[in-house]
Design an enzyme around this catalytic site. Structure first.
Site, PDB file in Angstrom:
ATOM      1  N   ALA A  15     -81.889 -62.613  19.350  1.00 10.74           N
ATOM      2  CA  ALA A  15     -82.602 -63.556  18.405  1.00 10.74           C
ATOM      3  C   ALA A  15     -82.518 -64.989  19.272  1.00 10.74           C
ATOM      4  O   ALA A  15     -83.643 -65.770  19.221  1.00 10.74           O
ATOM      5  CB  ALA A  15     -81.643 -63.920  17.323  1.00 10.74           C
ATOM      6  N   VAL A  16     -81.432 -65.201  19.961  1.00 12.92           N
ATOM      7  CA  VAL A  16     -81.515 -66.361  20.651  1.00 12.92           C
ATOM      8  C   VAL A  16     -82.517 -66.519  22.092  1.00 12.92           C
ATOM      9  O   VAL A  16     -82.836 -67.314  22.552  1.00 12.92           O
ATOM     10  CB  VAL A  16     -79.927 -66.880  21.301  1.00 12.92           C
ATOM     11  CG1 VAL A  16     -79.931 -68.097  22.299  1.00 12.92           C
ATOM     12  CG2 VAL A  16     -78.960 -67.219  19.898  1.00 12.92           C
ATOM     13  N   CYS A 150     -72.836 -73.321  17.733  1.00 12.69           N
ATOM     14  CA  CYS A 150     -73.974 -73.958  16.736  1.00 12.69           C
ATOM     15  C   CYS A 150     -73.420 -74.721  15.610  1.00 12.69           C
ATOM     16  O   CYS A 150     -74.011 -75.652  15.478  1.00 12.69           O
ATOM     17  CB  CYS A 150     -74.649 -72.879  16.411  1.00 12.69           C
ATOM     18  SG  CYS A 150     -73.748 -71.508  15.233  1.00 12.69           S
ATOM     19  N   HIS A 242     -77.671 -75.155   9.639  1.00 11.67           N
ATOM     20  CA  HIS A 242     -76.233 -75.383   9.352  1.00 11.67           C
ATOM     21  C   HIS A 242     -76.125 -76.712   8.781  1.00 11.67           C
ATOM     22  O   HIS A 242     -76.363 -77.591   9.061  1.00 11.67           O
ATOM     23  CB  HIS A 242     -75.121 -75.426  10.479  1.00 11.67           C
ATOM     24  CG  HIS A 242     -75.119 -73.839  11.162  1.00 11.67           C
ATOM     25  ND1 HIS A 242     -75.628 -72.590  10.498  1.00 11.67           N
ATOM     26  CD2 HIS A 242     -74.769 -73.418  12.323  1.00 11.67           C
ATOM     27  CE1 HIS A 242     -75.474 -71.723  11.241  1.00 11.67           C
ATOM     28  NE2 HIS A 242     -74.577 -72.132  12.258  1.00 11.67           N
TER      29      HIS A 242
END
Length: 343
Positions: A15-16, A150, A242
């Site tokens: 994903a990253v 993150c 977030h």
């Protein structure tokens, strides 16, 4: 300095890793010359090996690239962006640095090592002075630079301007998106209609990393900031972004308006870095903002949105966890290194 810098991505299929590809597509300074991944993917074309999860189309420039093993002898690049799991990164990133590579790492393996810079360019660019310390100590031709967790990186840029008011303590409760755990990280039946009030090692990272980021570099080491931080981290059914509720205690006891103005005035001069947003901190005055779905893409995902600044001081902060909180942070670090002549 060369016009184009060769860039490799370690852990390119995850994903990253995919966010790194997205961030580097058509980048004015970096060109992707190598994609590295596990032995399961090595030897395959990227378009066949990667299960592309992003909303944008897989770039044509990488579709036909052959994936190589995560091995410094196989990687053709000057700088490598690491999206490796921390347990793997501890060994592999060191091997790349020994071989002369610049490693811009999103992994947690080296973040708290005393001679490794943990950097958010708008907050502590001077900590890059640790590069010389690291190379002298370890005898490496290359070096490792890291960006924070993150959730940490959403909070710390909001704390930096509060340091002027004598920041003493911080309490934070996070509402973290599922993408932070990776595509297979949280089962749908676990998170749907639910909140999970535990994310392994997340609270420890949020309580320790800011002290290094907000500390002072004395020329040989970073003296941690004298701030007490208490974190409670929660996984919520949000795809990206977030959100954090933050309580900050300061000796000067500023008003909400003073804090609001401090956020608005936070404009570090990094020069013309391609990934740097025009406004690092965006202040929303509506009573129901920030919200992930509405605000996560501000500044192409690199801005942090704050709001609900109240007496206390209490406020909300929100940012894109896989852009500002991961790939974008590493790319911004590498851009600053390039500007400083260190690539």
């Amino acid at each position: 300095m060369p016009e184009t810098i060769r860039a490799g991505i370690l852990g390119a299929t995850g994903a990253v890793g995919q966010r790194f590809i997205q961030a580097l597509e058509n980048h004015p300074w970096f060109e992707i010359t190598c994609l590295a991944a596990s032995e399961k993917s090595a030897g395959k074309k990227y378009g066949k090996a990667a299960n592309w999860r992003l909303e944008s189309k897989m770039p044509d420039s990488v579709t036909g690239m052959e994936i190589v093993p995560v091995d410094p002898k196989k990687v053709d690049a000057d700088v490598v962006f690491s999206a490796l799991p921390s347990s793997f990164a501890k060994t592999v990133e060191a091997e790349f640095a020994k071989e002369g590579f610049v490693v811009a790492s999103n992994a947690s393996a080296f973040r708290m090592e005393k001679d490794v810079p943990l950097v958010v360019p708008e907050v502590n660019a001077d900590h890059l002075g640790l590069i010389d310390v690291q190379q002298d100590k370890r005898g490496w031709d290359g070096y490792i630079v890291t960006n924070p967790n993150c959730s940490t990186i959403i909070m710390v840029p909001t704390l930096k301007p509060l340091m002027a008011f004598g920041l003493e303590s911080v309490q934070v409760a996070t509402m973290q998106a599922v993408s932070g755990a990776g595509y297979d990280g949280v089962a749908s039946m676990a998170i749907m209609d639910n909140i999970i009030p535990y994310i392994g090692s997340e609270e420890e990272k949020m309580e320790s990393e800011p002290l290094k980021l907000l500390g002072e570099f004395d020329g040989s080491e970073v003296v941690p900031a004298d701030i007490k931080i208490s974190a409670s981290c929660n996984r919520v059914p949000v795809m990206d972004g977030h959100t954090e509720a933050i309580w900050a205690k300061m000796t000067d006891n500023p008003t909400p308006e003073q804090v609001r103005q401090a956020f608005l005035n936070f404009k570090p001069d990094l020069g013309d870095l391609p990934t740097e947003p025009e406004q690092v901190l965006i202040v929303r005055d509506e009573p129901d903002r920030p919200q992930p779905r509405l605000d996560r893409s501000m500044g192409k995902g690199m801005s942090i949105t704050v709001g609900r600044i109240r007496e206390g001081i209490r406020y909300m902060a929100m940012g894109h966890n896989t852009i500002r909180g991961a790939a974008g942070a590493s790319v911004l670090n590498a851009e600053l290194l390039h500007k400083m002549g260190k690539l």
